[in-house]
Design an enzyme around this catalytic site. Structure first.
Site, short mmCIF file in Angstrom:
data_model
loop_
_atom_site.label_atom_id
_atom_site.label_comp_id
_atom_site.label_asym_id
_atom_site.label_seq_id
_atom_site.Cartn_x
_atom_site.Cartn_y
_atom_site.Cartn_z
N TYR A 282 6.58 5.85 10.62
CA TYR A 282 7.14 4.50 10.73
C TYR A 282 7.71 3.94 9.43
O TYR A 282 8.20 2.83 9.40
CB TYR A 282 6.07 3.53 11.27
CG TYR A 282 4.76 3.55 10.50
CD1 TYR A 282 4.63 2.86 9.31
CD2 TYR A 282 3.66 4.27 10.96
CE1 TYR A 282 3.45 2.88 8.59
CE2 TYR A 282 2.47 4.30 10.26
CZ TYR A 282 2.36 3.60 9.08
OH TYR A 282 1.19 3.63 8.37
N ARG B 72 0.86 -1.18 0.00
CA ARG B 72 0.00 0.00 0.00
C ARG B 72 0.90 1.23 0.00
O ARG B 72 1.75 1.36 0.86
CB ARG B 72 -1.00 -0.04 1.15
CG ARG B 72 -0.53 0.46 2.47
CD ARG B 72 -1.64 0.53 3.51
NE ARG B 72 -1.19 0.11 4.83
CZ ARG B 72 -0.40 0.81 5.62
NH1 ARG B 72 0.05 1.98 5.24
NH2 ARG B 72 -0.04 0.35 6.79
N HIS C 70 -2.30 4.00 6.26
CA HIS C 70 -3.22 2.94 6.67
C HIS C 70 -4.66 3.45 6.55
O HIS C 70 -5.53 2.80 5.99
CB HIS C 70 -2.92 2.51 8.09
CG HIS C 70 -3.95 1.60 8.69
ND1 HIS C 70 -4.07 0.29 8.32
CD2 HIS C 70 -4.94 1.83 9.59
CE1 HIS C 70 -5.07 -0.27 8.98
NE2 HIS C 70 -5.62 0.65 9.75
C1 TPP Z 1 -9.50 -7.08 16.56
C2 TPP Z 1 -8.93 -5.79 16.08
N1 TPP Z 1 -7.83 -5.29 16.66
C3 TPP Z 1 -7.33 -4.10 16.27
C4 TPP Z 1 -7.92 -3.39 15.28
C5 TPP Z 1 -7.36 -2.05 14.84
N2 TPP Z 1 -6.78 -2.16 13.50
C6 TPP Z 1 -7.50 -1.81 12.41
S1 TPP Z 1 -6.70 -2.15 11.01
C7 TPP Z 1 -5.36 -2.78 11.82
C8 TPP Z 1 -4.22 -3.31 11.03
C9 TPP Z 1 -4.66 -4.37 10.07
O1 TPP Z 1 -3.59 -4.84 9.32
P1 TPP Z 1 -3.77 -5.95 8.21
O2 TPP Z 1 -4.53 -7.12 8.74
O3 TPP Z 1 -2.43 -6.23 7.67
O4 TPP Z 1 -4.71 -5.26 7.11
P2 TPP Z 1 -4.49 -3.90 6.31
O5 TPP Z 1 -5.20 -2.82 7.08
O6 TPP Z 1 -3.05 -3.68 6.15
O7 TPP Z 1 -5.19 -4.10 5.00
C10 TPP Z 1 -5.56 -2.68 13.19
C11 TPP Z 1 -4.56 -3.09 14.20
C12 TPP Z 1 -9.07 -3.95 14.68
N3 TPP Z 1 -9.71 -3.33 13.68
N4 TPP Z 1 -9.55 -5.13 15.10
#
Ligand code: TPP
Lengths: 334, 356
Positions: free
Chosen positions: B265, B252, B256
């Site tokens: 970061y 990406r 985020h």
């Molecule tokens: C259970 C849970 N913990 C924390 C979060 C907060 N959070 C939202 S997105 C994210 C990172 C997600 O990373 P990834 O699975 O790699 O997906 P990406 O957003 O990079 O597509 C976090 C920690 C959440 N939505 N759900």
């Protein structure tokens, strides 16, 4: 003796006061460490751990994999074996995967081992609606935890209390859920002593003194209640005593009972759903301790028994100063 | 393990065809179709980020860079299949049948943004990480029990593989041979946490080994590699041969979400540099140039068409009737409980200015 004038203070927001509390304890105690998602380089999504990784290193400010059950389970292991972990849940609404670890282990290891083991850990979690966050981010589910025997639940509403309560929570020998009201994170700045101090757990505070009604709130709802209280005092001369409970388990029975015995009326305000909410426990304290002093039925202003709606409707969900005001009028004119 | 799960590519970053297995299937028509879908998604993504900056929608989760992974995989589905997306998978849901305005409504804080058109099996975006994987398994099992050949696809990020739900979803699918495709977009980061800190394993595909299901690694910026590998996995699932874990390695480029600052970061210049070789749209342009079927005029025309469509969707989103407070109460149960009825009546009468 030190006077207040000798105490060095800084003007801090609530979230900065949390950082300050963490820093204070980490400086003093090598066994305190912080674990969570994005707490390191990123400094937490709300910046609550901003700069701490530079100061204390990655061994003590630990970016974990994305797994709440893992964060809490690992923290329990650290806690029973000599450390004092402070685990960050990114939002209270994401604590659910860890619920089992908290319910079946953190909260009852002391009981199960007849105090041979204890869990001196703190779980920090931002909570509450009103910041236009995406769905699930806004839950306020404190009652899930006040219903859980073996864990204390703490909710500061201002910067001073945030630091003092956090330090007291980290010093507490048992697990504490420390809920941080997101909507109040940056809305107020106040003087926070630079040095270490504590605000005792289990003790509420009087935000305003009054004679006619006791208004009881915590977290984000203290500011909402305060607006209502100020308005009705000014416009209708109703004198309100506003209590900020600060700890939801155990509740400060004395401050509630004494105040309601004095005023004879009470309004409880919380944003969590009404059914099964902490408001009902406050009601039961009033019933047990001040029933014969009541001059009107106690009113509760609460969230609805519905999921917190998407942000286009969240202001309708949340108790407003007007809703609180209406309830104060109801108890006064009963 | 990287050797056992090599990254499959059909077209490389410079637009060269390096795997001719599907040569005859890469028609000009398919090229243009996939390119158009990706361009449409990108235009929506950039527009949404702008709308957020102007305060016309709330926090938004951009996916620029991940168009090939999402469009390629979603294009391999058929009507009647099931899709379980996250908050970032709008290119996938758009491809599979969500309208542009529905996606915009979601970020405007409207629950209407969760509702797919009639007959489209698109689940609301999963906000809690990894929770949708077991749902995909369950829906796929239901299809299997009903005797149909419909399949599920679940989208998730690299961070999601750390959650228990990821493992439970895969394990159930494996035990019950559910017709489901687990589609991972490994975009390098879970908010600020780089993949090396998320897991010690070198690939995500290798996690399939412990569940004894198929695992593949594809270049997630190569829309054809994604499309054909997903198609294979789907066909296999349709035949009752069980689940597959696909790891699409992508990137990406931006933040985020619009509430996040990636410069805290990650070196954003390196990210921009990376784009030169990885951008899924550029890659197709280069390929088409080499094939002699690229015309700037065509792109300009498609771009214009996408913009017009999105402008229309923005107008639709902004002209949408105001959110209805009844919706807070009316969809909690089929028949509201007395508590909800009472709370609703009290609230509505207060709104009308009556005394309670
Ligand atoms: C259970 C849970 N913990 C924390 C979060 C907060 N959070 C939202 S997105 C994210 C990172 C997600 O990373 P990834 O699975 O790699 O997906 P990406 O957003 O990079 O597509 C976090 C920690 C959440 N939505 N759900």
């Amino acid at each position: 003796m030190k006077t207040m004038a000798d105490v060095k203070t800084n003007k801090l927001t609530l979230v900065q006061a949390v950082t300050d509390g963490l820093r204070t304890m980490m400086k003093e105690h090598d066994d305190v460490l912080v674990l969570g998602e994005d707490v390191g380089k990123n400094g937490g999504v709300f910046r609550a751990t901003d700069g701490l990784v530079d100061e204390f290193g990655e061994d003590r400010i630990v970016d974990t994999p994305l797994a709440e059950a893992g964060i809490i389970g690992t923290s329990i292991g650290l806690a029973i074996n000599g450390f004092r972990p402070v685990a960050e849940m990114q939002f209270l609404g994401f604590i659910y995967p860890a619920y089992e670890q908290i319910m079946t282990h953190a909260s009852r290891i002391r009981t199960r081992t007849m105090s041979r083991f204890n869990v001196p850990m703190v779980i920090r979690a931002p909570y509450g609606a009103g910041i236009r966050a995406p769905e699930i981010h806004s839950d306020s589910v404190e009652a899930l935890f006040t219903h859980m025997p073996g864990i204390k639940v703490v909710v500061p509403s201002n910067p001073y209390d945030a630091k003092g309560l956090l330090i007291a929570s980290i010093e507490d020998p048992d697990p504490v859920l420390f809920m941080e009201p997101m909507r109040s994170y940056r809305s107020i700045k106040s003087d926070v002593p630079e040095e270490k101090y504590t605000v005792e757990l289990g003790k509420g505070a009087k935000v305003t003194e009054g004679d006619d009604v006791t208004v009881i709130a915590w977290g984000n709802m203290v500011a909402v209640a305060q607006k209502a209280v100020e308005k009705i005092e000014k416009e209708q001369g109703v004198s309100c005593e506003l209590l900020d409970l600060r700890t939801l388990y155990p509740l400060d029975k004395d401050i509630i009972a004494e105040s309601v015995m004095k005023t004879g009326r009470a309004v409880i305000v919380h944003e969590a759903p009404s059914t099964g909410g902490v408001g009902n426990d406050v009601l039961s304290i009033i019933n047990d301790n001040a029933f014969l002093y009541l001059r009107a039925p106690v009113e509760k202003v609460a969230g609805f028994d519905t999921p917190i709606p998407f942000f286009s409707l969240e202001e309708d969900y949340l108790p407003t100063p007007d809703r609180v005001l209406k309830s104060i009028e109801n108890v006064v004119t009963f | 393990m990287e050797k056992e799960f090599p990254i499959k590519q059909i077209i490389d970053g410079n637009g060269n065809l390096i795997d001719s297995t599907f040569g005859s299937e890469i028609t000009e028509e398919l090229l243009k179709e996939l390119y158009t879908k990706m361009l449409r998604a990108r235009t929506l993504d950039r527009k949404s980020a702008n709308l957020q900056r102007q305060g016309r929608i709330g926090t938004y989760a951009p996916f620029e860079g991940q168009e090939a992974a999402q469009v390629g995989s979603a294009s391999a589905l058929e009507k009647g299949d099931w899709m379980f997306p996250t908050y970032r998978d709008h290119a996938a849901t758009l491809t599979f049948g969500h309208s542009l305005s529905t996606i915009l409504l979601y970020w405007k804080g409207r629950v209407e943004g969760c509702v797919p058109p009639e007959g489209k099996n698109i689940f609301p975006p999963a906000v809690p990480i990894a929770t949708q994987l077991p749902h995909a398994t369950g829906a796929a099992l239901a299809e299997k029990r009903k005797g149909s050949d419909r399949v599920s696809i679940a989208y998730f990020g690299d961070g999601a593989t750390s959650e228990g739900d990821f493992h439970e979803g895969l394990n159930f699918a494996s035990v019950f041979k559910a017709p489901v495709v687990f589609f991972n977009q490994n975009n390098g980061y879970a908010i600020s946490v780089p993949i090396e800190k998320q897991m010690n394993s070198k690939t995500i595909a290798q996690k399939s080994v412990s569940y004894d299901i198929d695992g593949v690694r594809v270049d997630g910026n190569d829309v054809f590699a994604v499309y054909f590998e997903t198609k294979k996995a789907i066909e296999k699932a349709r035949k009752g041969e069980g689940p597959t874990l696909i790891e699409a390695v992508t990137w990406r480029y931006g933040a985020h979400t619009t509430a996040d600052d990636p410069t805290k970061y990650r070196d954003q210049e390196l990210s921009a540099e990376k784009r030169k070789l990885t951008d899924p749209l550029l890659r197709i342009e280069r390929y088409m140039e080499k094939q002699g079927v690229w015309e700037e005029g065509w792109k300009a025309q498609v771009q214009k068409q996408c913009e017009e469509e999105i402008e229309k969707a923005v107008v639709e989103m902004e002209a949408y009737p105001e959110a209805d407070v009844n919706d807070i109460f009316d969809h909690v149960f089929e028949e509201p409980t007395w508590t909800i009825k009472q709370q609703k009546e009290a609230f509505l009468s207060m709104k009308r200015g009556e005394t309670v």
